[in-house]
Write a protein that holds these residues in place. Sequence first.
Motif, PDB file in Angstrom:
ATOM      1  N   ASP A  38     -63.504   7.002 -74.794  1.00  0.00           N
ATOM      2  CA  ASP A  38     -63.553   7.002 -76.255  1.00  0.00           C
ATOM      3  C   ASP A  38     -62.800   5.807 -76.829  1.00  0.00           C
ATOM      4  N   ILE A  41     -64.733   2.593 -76.399  1.00  0.00           N
ATOM      5  CA  ILE A  41     -65.750   2.372 -77.431  1.00  0.00           C
ATOM      6  C   ILE A  41     -65.094   1.834 -78.701  1.00  0.00           C
ATOM      7  N   ASP A  42     -63.926   2.379 -79.054  1.00  0.00           N
ATOM      8  CA  ASP A  42     -63.226   1.889 -80.240  1.00  0.00           C
ATOM      9  C   ASP A  42     -62.893   0.403 -80.110  1.00  0.00           C
ATOM     10  N   HIS A  44     -64.483  -1.807 -78.296  1.00  0.00           N
ATOM     11  CA  HIS A  44     -65.741  -2.547 -78.437  1.00  0.00           C
ATOM     12  C   HIS A  44     -66.114  -2.673 -79.912  1.00  0.00           C
ATOM     13  N   CYS A  45     -65.965  -1.584 -80.652  1.00  0.00           N
ATOM     14  CA  CYS A  45     -66.278  -1.620 -82.080  1.00  0.00           C
ATOM     15  C   CYS A  45     -65.328  -2.560 -82.823  1.00  0.00           C
ATOM     16  N   ASP A 102     -65.848  -8.595 -74.236  1.00  0.00           N
ATOM     17  CA  ASP A 102     -66.862  -7.926 -75.050  1.00  0.00           C
ATOM     18  C   ASP A 102     -67.618  -8.931 -75.910  1.00  0.00           C
ATOM     19  N   GLU A 121     -75.035  -4.134 -82.978  1.00  0.00           N
ATOM     20  CA  GLU A 121     -73.694  -3.888 -82.441  1.00  0.00           C
ATOM     21  C   GLU A 121     -72.840  -3.075 -83.417  1.00  0.00           C
ATOM     22  N   VAL A 122     -72.958  -3.376 -84.699  1.00  0.00           N
ATOM     23  CA  VAL A 122     -72.055  -2.777 -85.684  1.00  0.00           C
ATOM     24  C   VAL A 122     -72.506  -1.392 -86.131  1.00  0.00           C
ATOM     25  N   CYS A 125     -71.171   1.786 -84.747  1.00  0.00           N
ATOM     26  CA  CYS A 125     -69.714   1.896 -84.885  1.00  0.00           C
ATOM     27  C   CYS A 125     -69.278   2.371 -86.267  1.00  0.00           C
ATOM     28  N   ARG A 128     -67.517   5.726 -86.622  1.00  0.00           N
ATOM     29  CA  ARG A 128     -66.131   5.664 -86.145  1.00  0.00           C
ATOM     30  C   ARG A 128     -65.230   5.005 -87.190  1.00  0.00           C
ATOM     31  N   LEU A 129     -65.746   3.982 -87.833  1.00  0.00           N
ATOM     32  CA  LEU A 129     -64.972   3.317 -88.876  1.00  0.00           C
ATOM     33  C   LEU A 129     -64.649   4.289 -90.005  1.00  0.00           C
TER      34      LEU A 129
END
Length: 235
Positions: A38, A41-42, A44-45, A102, A121-122, A125, A128-129
């Motif tokens: 998890d 992933i953060d 990467h974001c 990345d 890509e964004v 994410c 999550r933001l």
Amino acid sequence: MLPRMLRFLSFATLICALLSAPLAAAPAPARAGMPDPDLRIDLHCAAAFAIAATEQARGSAAAMRLPPLAVRGKRFFAEAGTRAVGQGGMTQEAVRDLLVADVSAMQRRAAADPDRALVAEVTPCLARLDARVPPLKTPDLSQCAAILTLAWEEERTRAPDGAAARDLQTLAQVLAARAHDAFIAGGMSGDGADAAIETSREAMRKEAATRPGGVDNYDIAHCYELAAPDAKSHY
């Protein structure tokens, strides 16, 4: 001219974007470690947001269709990096190396179509933001007048005769005048409108001094839109 894939983001620009949000101090971990899935992933974001924020600053049409990321993306990056160090057992160097790797991978994927790659890509994410960094609040006219007044006061202490201070003062005055007119149109007296503007200013001053993030919790770009000249006027 940079190759098309590097138009997506040069490494120098990326590093500047990442270093503008340094990781908060955290106890030195005993091992370099790797983040859990998890947190991975953060991170990467976080890299994707740094890219998108830089592209938004350049005026990229594709990036501008995404939510504004200069403030929220930077905060997301800082928080993700701090968690990677403090909870994930990574060194700051390991976090940086992972982010750079990345970005290298994103640049390779962006070779054929940088704009589409950026959105791809964004977009995954953004949830999550929103969970980590709530969306910016939209300020009204009086709040915008207060925000630009505070910005003017801050700039005035650095360069009282500079162009930036003069521009901020003009914008603050325009916004205050429009807020005053709006209050009167809503039924307030002139004195009541003045008092309401002063109340907004003092509330914003207090928020800037006491709330984490201060005025950065507001969509300040909206204030510039509210201060834009009317079609039949100029200043």
